[in-house]
Write a protein that holds these residues in place. Structure first.
Motif, mmCIF file in Angstrom:
data_model
loop_
_atom_site.group_PDB
_atom_site.id
_atom_site.type_symbol
_atom_site.label_atom_id
_atom_site.label_comp_id
_atom_site.label_asym_id
_atom_site.label_seq_id
_atom_site.Cartn_x
_atom_site.Cartn_y
_atom_site.Cartn_z
ATOM 1 N N VAL A 73 -14.051 6.493 4.255
ATOM 2 C CA VAL A 73 -12.906 6.132 3.459
ATOM 3 C C VAL A 73 -11.965 5.499 3.991
ATOM 4 C CG1 VAL A 73 -11.362 7.010 1.548
ATOM 5 C CG2 VAL A 73 -13.380 8.265 1.962
ATOM 6 N N VAL A 74 -11.305 5.539 5.198
ATOM 7 C CA VAL A 74 -10.349 4.943 5.910
ATOM 8 C C VAL A 74 -10.590 3.577 6.042
ATOM 9 C CG1 VAL A 74 -9.341 6.979 6.936
ATOM 10 C CG2 VAL A 74 -10.999 6.065 7.917
ATOM 11 N N HIS A 75 -11.998 2.943 6.195
ATOM 12 C CA HIS A 75 -12.363 1.708 6.157
ATOM 13 C C HIS A 75 -12.429 0.919 5.000
ATOM 14 C CE1 HIS A 75 -12.855 3.180 10.461
ATOM 15 N NE2 HIS A 75 -13.788 3.923 10.049
ATOM 16 N N LEU A 76 -12.376 1.680 4.016
ATOM 17 C CA LEU A 76 -12.724 0.817 2.585
ATOM 18 C C LEU A 76 -11.520 0.148 2.167
ATOM 19 C CD1 LEU A 76 -14.861 3.597 0.949
ATOM 20 C CD2 LEU A 76 -15.651 1.527 2.174
ATOM 21 N N ASP A 77 -11.315 -0.840 1.400
ATOM 22 C CA ASP A 77 -10.277 -1.533 0.760
ATOM 23 C C ASP A 77 -9.731 -0.614 -0.185
ATOM 24 O OD1 ASP A 77 -10.641 -4.026 1.949
ATOM 25 O OD2 ASP A 77 -12.180 -4.504 0.263
ATOM 26 N N ARG A 78 -8.464 -0.583 -0.267
ATOM 27 C CA ARG A 78 -7.450 0.110 -0.957
ATOM 28 C C ARG A 78 -7.475 -0.655 -2.270
ATOM 29 N NH1 ARG A 78 -8.765 3.300 2.228
ATOM 30 N NH2 ARG A 78 -7.498 4.976 3.309
ATOM 31 N N PRO A 79 -7.042 0.112 -3.396
ATOM 32 C CA PRO A 79 -6.793 -0.561 -4.603
ATOM 33 C C PRO A 79 -5.438 -1.539 -4.490
ATOM 34 C CG PRO A 79 -6.337 1.755 -4.870
ATOM 35 C CD PRO A 79 -7.100 1.647 -3.701
ATOM 36 N N ALA A 80 -5.074 -2.291 -5.227
ATOM 37 C CA ALA A 80 -3.871 -3.035 -5.165
ATOM 38 C C ALA A 80 -2.731 -2.006 -5.101
ATOM 39 C CB ALA A 80 -3.770 -3.958 -6.324
ATOM 40 N N GLU A 137 -5.263 9.953 -3.143
ATOM 41 C CA GLU A 137 -4.236 8.975 -3.627
ATOM 42 C C GLU A 137 -4.517 7.502 -2.802
ATOM 43 O OE1 GLU A 137 0.684 8.181 -4.046
ATOM 44 O OE2 GLU A 137 -0.079 9.599 -2.479
ATOM 45 N N ASP A 138 -4.815 6.488 -3.389
ATOM 46 C CA ASP A 138 -4.781 5.146 -2.673
ATOM 47 C C ASP A 138 -6.387 5.093 -2.514
ATOM 48 O OD1 ASP A 138 -2.329 4.290 -3.223
ATOM 49 O OD2 ASP A 138 -1.689 4.821 -1.352
ATOM 50 N N ALA A 139 -7.316 6.137 -2.617
ATOM 51 C CA ALA A 139 -8.699 5.739 -2.109
ATOM 52 C C ALA A 139 -9.221 4.899 -3.200
ATOM 53 C CB ALA A 139 -9.349 6.989 -2.374
ATOM 54 N N PRO A 140 -10.155 4.282 -2.810
ATOM 55 C CA PRO A 140 -10.887 3.258 -3.925
ATOM 56 C C PRO A 140 -11.675 3.743 -4.865
ATOM 57 C CG PRO A 140 -12.060 3.188 -1.771
ATOM 58 C CD PRO A 140 -10.804 3.982 -1.577
ATOM 59 N N GLY A 141 -11.914 5.164 -5.058
ATOM 60 C CA GLY A 141 -12.815 5.974 -5.769
ATOM 61 C C GLY A 141 -12.739 7.128 -5.628
#
Length: 720
Positions: free
Chosen positions: A699-706, A577-581
Motif C-alpha cells: 500500500v505504501v508504494h501506491l499512488d495516493r488519491p489527490a 485514510e489516504d489509501a487508494p482503495g
C-alpha cells in the motif's frame, strides 16, 4: 428517544437531567464502503460570527483549550461510520450564543452520495436523547446538521439540515472565519511539501503553519434559502450573506492572534506583516530516530518508570496496570481528556484513586479505581473495574458497581479489559432500575484502545511538554511488555477449534451458535488490527461495515456466520485514510490461507500500456510473490500473474481481447495460524502480521488519491 424533523428545536433539559456534557454524533453510510466526511464546529457570538478564527474546530484543530469542544474522531457504526463530538456546555464561554455542527466532503464528493445521514445527541450517561435523520442532503459538499444554542440559562438543539455548494471554505467564511487567499495557500503548500499543511517549527524559532482552503475557491456561491420554522417553533437564525475571499494583497478585516514572542513592529517604524495563520498548536512528539544508547553492551536494559519484572500473578498485573494508567491520566491532561471525553466527562482537574473501599450491604466493595473530574465546583465521577491477561469481566461484579454508582451519585462505571466491545453487543449484561432518577452509564475500554490513544499523542499529534511525552512513552512500553497482561484481544474463544474442525469435516451447519461466536471474535480482531495500524500510521483506520440501511448489527453477524458455515471463509474490509482503495482481508479456513488485497482504479486518462508499466515501477520494492490481476468490464476476468513474472513483461497485464480495464487487484497470500491464541503460531498473530506486511510492502508504494488541503479552511489563529 426524541425524533426530530428539519427546522424543529427542543430544550435539552426537557429530555434529561444530565446535559452539562453531551456527545453529538454525525453518522452516514456509503454504498461503496469508502465514502467519508469531516466534521467541524463553529462557536458564534450574538452577531452570528466567530469571535476569532480560534472558534473554528476541525481535523487540524480538534480540541478547545477550555475543554468546551473536543472532536473525538470516527468509529464504525452499523453500516457506516460515526464522527463524535464531545461538548462540555458548562465550559462554553458566556459570549457564545450558538454552536454550529457541520461536516464537509472533499475531492469533489457530495453528500447525496452518502446514505443514512443522521445526527444524534446523547447525555452524560450515554443515553441517546434525540435523533435527526436527513433524507434530502442534496448535491452539496458541506452540510450543517444542527446547532446548539442558548435560551437564557437553557441549552437547546435545533435540527438545521442545510447544505453549502461552496464546501467548508464557503461555510466557514459565511460565519466570519478568515480564509487564506490562493497565493498564500500555494506558498503554504510549497513550504509544507504536501505534509497536511503543518510546518515543523525549529527548536528555537517561532514557525508558522500555512494552509490552503480549497484554493480554487474564488467566489462564494449564494447561501441557501432560509429555513421555515415548524409551526409553533422558534424563528430560525438568518444565514449570513456570503463574502468573497479577499483580493491578494488587501488587508484582512479580521483581527488575527499574534504569535507568542513577536514584536509589534520592525526597525524603521514599518509595521510587521501579520504572521501566517497557525492551524495547530506547537506540540511535543517523540523523535522518529532514537538517540544512540550509552549502554556498555546490548544486555543492559534502561531503567523504567513502571517496572514489570516483579509481576507474577493476575492480581499483581491488575493492580499495577490500574495504578499506572490512572496516574498517567491524571498527570497528562491531554491523555486523560482523550480517554474520558467520550464518556461525557467535562474538561477539568482530574484526580484518580485506586483500591477505594465503598459500602455495599454487609461486605464493602473495592473497585480497582475511581476517576474524579472537577470543573466549576461540579464533580464528574466514575468507578473503574480492570481485567488483564485475558481474564473476563464478571457480570455480578460489574452489576454491584453499577448499583453502588447509582446510590452514591456516580456518573459512570468504566471497565477495562483485553476484550474489544462490539456495537450492539455489550460485554456484560447489567440490569438498571428504571425507578431511579439518577442514571449510570456503563462504558468499556480495551487495552488496545488505550495504547492506540497513547501512540497517537506521542508519535503524531503531540502533547504539552517533553515530560508528558516521556510519561506516555513509559506507559506505552509498559502496556506492550509481555508481562503486563495488557495486550488487547488475544483469544478467538472456545468455539474456534470445533468450528475449524466442522469446516474441515463439512459437518458445520448453518445456525450453529459456535459460528456466530467465531464471527464476533473475528470482528473484535479486525477492530484491534485497525487500532494498532492506525496508531502506528497516525491516520484513521476503520473497519468497513456493508449492510442494508438500518440493519441490526446482530443480523449482519448472523449472515456472516451463515456464510462461514457455507463457504468456510471469514471476510473483512479496512479503510485506511489516504489509501487508494479499501484493504480486504479474507481467511479461508478450508485451505488455511490468508489473503490481503486492494483494488486500485485505473487512471481516467492515458494509455493502458503506460498504466501497467507505471504500476509495476511503483511496485519495484513490493514482494515478488505479490499477485496482480487486471480488472475488466463484464463478467470475465483479466490477465494475472505474480510481480516477479510481470516485472520484465508488464504488457502481459493487458487483456488480449481489448476489453476496457477498470482497475487492478493486488493480493498477497500467507499461511494462516491454526491455534486460537496470540502465540507465534496463532491465528490472531497471523492476521495482524498479514495486514501490516501488506500495508508496508504494497500500500505504501501506491499512488495516493489527490490530497485535500490541510484545512479545507485555514483559519488565522486557529491554534486557539
Amino acid at each position: 428517544m426524541y425524533e426530530m424533523v428539519k427546522g424543529a428545536n427542543v430544550g435539552l433539559a426537557t429530555l434529561s437531567d444530565n446535559v452539562d456534557a453531551v456527545i453529538v454524533s454525525l453518522g452516514w453510510a456509503s454504498p461503496t464502503g469508502d465514502g467519508d466526511a469531516d466534521v467541524s464546529v463553529l462557536l458564534l457570538d450574538g452577531s452570528g460570527k466567530v469571535r476569532s478564527d480560534a472558534d473554528f474546530y476541525f481535523y487540524n484543530h480538534p480540541v478547545a483549550a477550555d475543554g468546551s469542544v473536543h472532536l473525538l474522531g470516527k468509529q464504525p457504526a452499523g453500516e457506516g461510520s460515526e464522527d463524535r463530538i464531545g461538548f462540555d456546555l458548562t465550559a462554553v464561554p458566556a459570549g457564545i450564543e450558538r454552536v454550529v455542527i457541520a461536516a464537509s466532503r472533499y475531492e469533489g464528493a457530495r453528500f447525496d452520495e452518502l446514505e443514512d445521514l443522521r445526527v444524534t445527541l446523547a447525555d452524560g450517561s450515554g443515553e441517546e436523547l434525540l435523533r435527526f435523520p436527513i433524507d434530502d442532503a442534496g448535491s452539496v459538499s458541506a452540510f450543517i446538521f444542527g446547532e446548539l444554542y442558548r435560551r437564557g440559562e437553557e441549552w437547546k438543539f435545533r435540527a438545521v439540515g442545510q447544505g453549502y455548494d461552496t464546501g467548508l471554505a464557503g461555510l466557514a467564511m459565511d460565519f466570519g472565519v478568515d480564509i487564506d487567499d490562493a497565493a498564500d495557500a500555494a506558498d503554504a503548500a510549497d513550504a509544507a511539501d504536501g505534509v497536511d499543511g503543518v510546518e515543523a517549527d525549529d527548536a528555537g524559532g517561532e514557525g508558522a503553519v500555512g494552509a490552503g482552503v480549497e484554493s480554487a475557491v474564488e467566489v462564494a456561491s449564494p447561501s441557501p434559502a432560509p429555513l421555515v420554522p415548524p409551526e409553533g417553533g422558534e424563528p430560525l437564525p438568518a444565514v449570513p450573506a456570503p463574502r468573497r475571499p479577499e483580493a491578494q494583497g488587501e488587508p484582512r478585516d479580521a483581527v488575527r492572534d499574534e504569535p507568542r514572542g513577536e514584536a509589534g513592529g520592525e526597525a524603521g517604524g514599518q509595521p510587521r506583516r501579520a504572521a501566517r495563520p497557525r492551524t495547530a498548536r506547537r506540540k511535543v512528539t517523540l523523535p522518529k530516530t532514537a538517540r544512540a544508547s550509552l549502554a556498555e553492551n546490548e544486555s543492559w536494559r534502561p531503567a523504567r518508570m513502571f517496572p514489570v519484572s516483579a509481576l507474577k500473578s493476575d492480581r499483581d498485573r491488575e493492580t499495577r496496570a490500574t495504578s499506572v494508567l490512572l496516574s498517567v491520566m491524571a498527570q497528562v491532561p491531554e491523555f486523560g481528556r482523550r480517554l474520558t471525553a467520550g464518556f461525557g466527562a467535562p474538561a477539568g482537574r482530574m484526580e484518580t484513586f485506586t483500591e477505594v473501599s465503598l459500602p455495599h450491604g454487609d461486605t464493602p466493595r473495592r473497585p480497582d479505581g475511581v476517576l474524579r473530574v472537577e470543573r466549576a465546583g461540579k464533580l464528574w465521577t466514575a468507578l473503574v473495574e480492570t481485567k488483564t491477561n485475558g481474564n473476563a469481566l464478571r457480570t455480578e461484579q460489574v452489576q454491584a458497581y453499577m448499583d453502588i454508582a447509582a446510590r452514591r451519585g456516580y456518573e459512570a462505571v468504566v471497565t477495562l479489559s483485553n476484550d474489544v466491545a462490539l456495537e450492539g453487543s455489550p460485554l456484560v449484561e447489567v440490569k438498571t432500575d428504571g425507578r431511579r432518577k439518577h442514571k449510570v452509564a456503563l462504558w468499556h475500554l480495551s487495552w488496545a484502545e488505550v495504547a492506540h490513544q497513547a501512540q497517537m499523542l506521542i508519535r503524531h499529534e503531540g502533547v504539552g511538554n517533553s515530560a508528558h511525552a516521556w510519561l506516555l512513552q513509559e506507559l506505552l512500553h509498559y502496556l506492550q511488555h509481555e508481562n503486563s497482561g495488557c495486550h488487547g484481544f488475544q483469544n478467538m474463544g472456545a468455539a474456534w477449534v470445533p468450528v475449524r474442525k466442522g469446516i474441515d469435516d463439512e459437518t458445520l451447519c448453518q445456525g450453529d451458535p459456535r459460528a456466530l461466536e467465531v464471527v464476533e471474535s473475528w470482528e473484535r480482531l479486525i477492530r484491534q488490527v485497525c487500532l494498532g495500524l492506525g496508531g502506528e500510521l497516525g491516520q484513521k483506520v476503520l473497519p468497513v461495515r456493508r449492510a442494508r440501511r438500518g440493519a441490526d448489527p446482530g443480523e449482519r453477524r448472523a449472515r456472516m456466520a451463515d456464510e462461514l458455515c457455507r463457504d468456510g471463509r471469514l471476510h473483512a474490509e479496512v479503510l485506511i485514510e489516504d489509501a487508494p482503495g479499501v484493504l480486504t482481508v479474507a481467511a479461508d479456513l478450508r485451505t488455511g490461507k490468508l489473503r490481503t488485497s486492494i483494488e486500485v482504479p485505473a487512471p481516467e486518462q492515458g494509455y493502458p500500456l503506460n498504466w501497467v508499466k507505471r504500476l509495476v515501477r511503483r511496485l519495484a520494492e513490493a514482494p515478488a510473490d505479490l499477485h496482480v490481476e487486471t480488472l475488466v468490464e463484464g463478467d470475465g476476468g483479466g490477465p494475472r500473474g505474480t510481480l516477479e513474472r510481470l516485472r520484465p513483461e508488464p504488457a502481459d497485464l493487458l487483456p488480449k481481447n481489448g476489453a476496457r480495464i477498470t482497475g487492478f487487484r493486488l493480493s498477497l497470500f500467507k499461511g494462516m495460524g491454526s491455534t486460537r491464541g496470540n502465540a507465534e503460531t496463532g491465528f490472531i498473530r497471523s492476521v495482524d502480521d498479514a495486514v501490516h506486511r501488506f500495508h508496508d510492502g504494497v500500500v505504501v508504494h501506491l499512488d495516493r488519491p489527490a490530497a485535500r488541503r490541510s484545512t479545507t479552511a485555514a483559519p488565522a489563529g486557529a491554534a486557539g
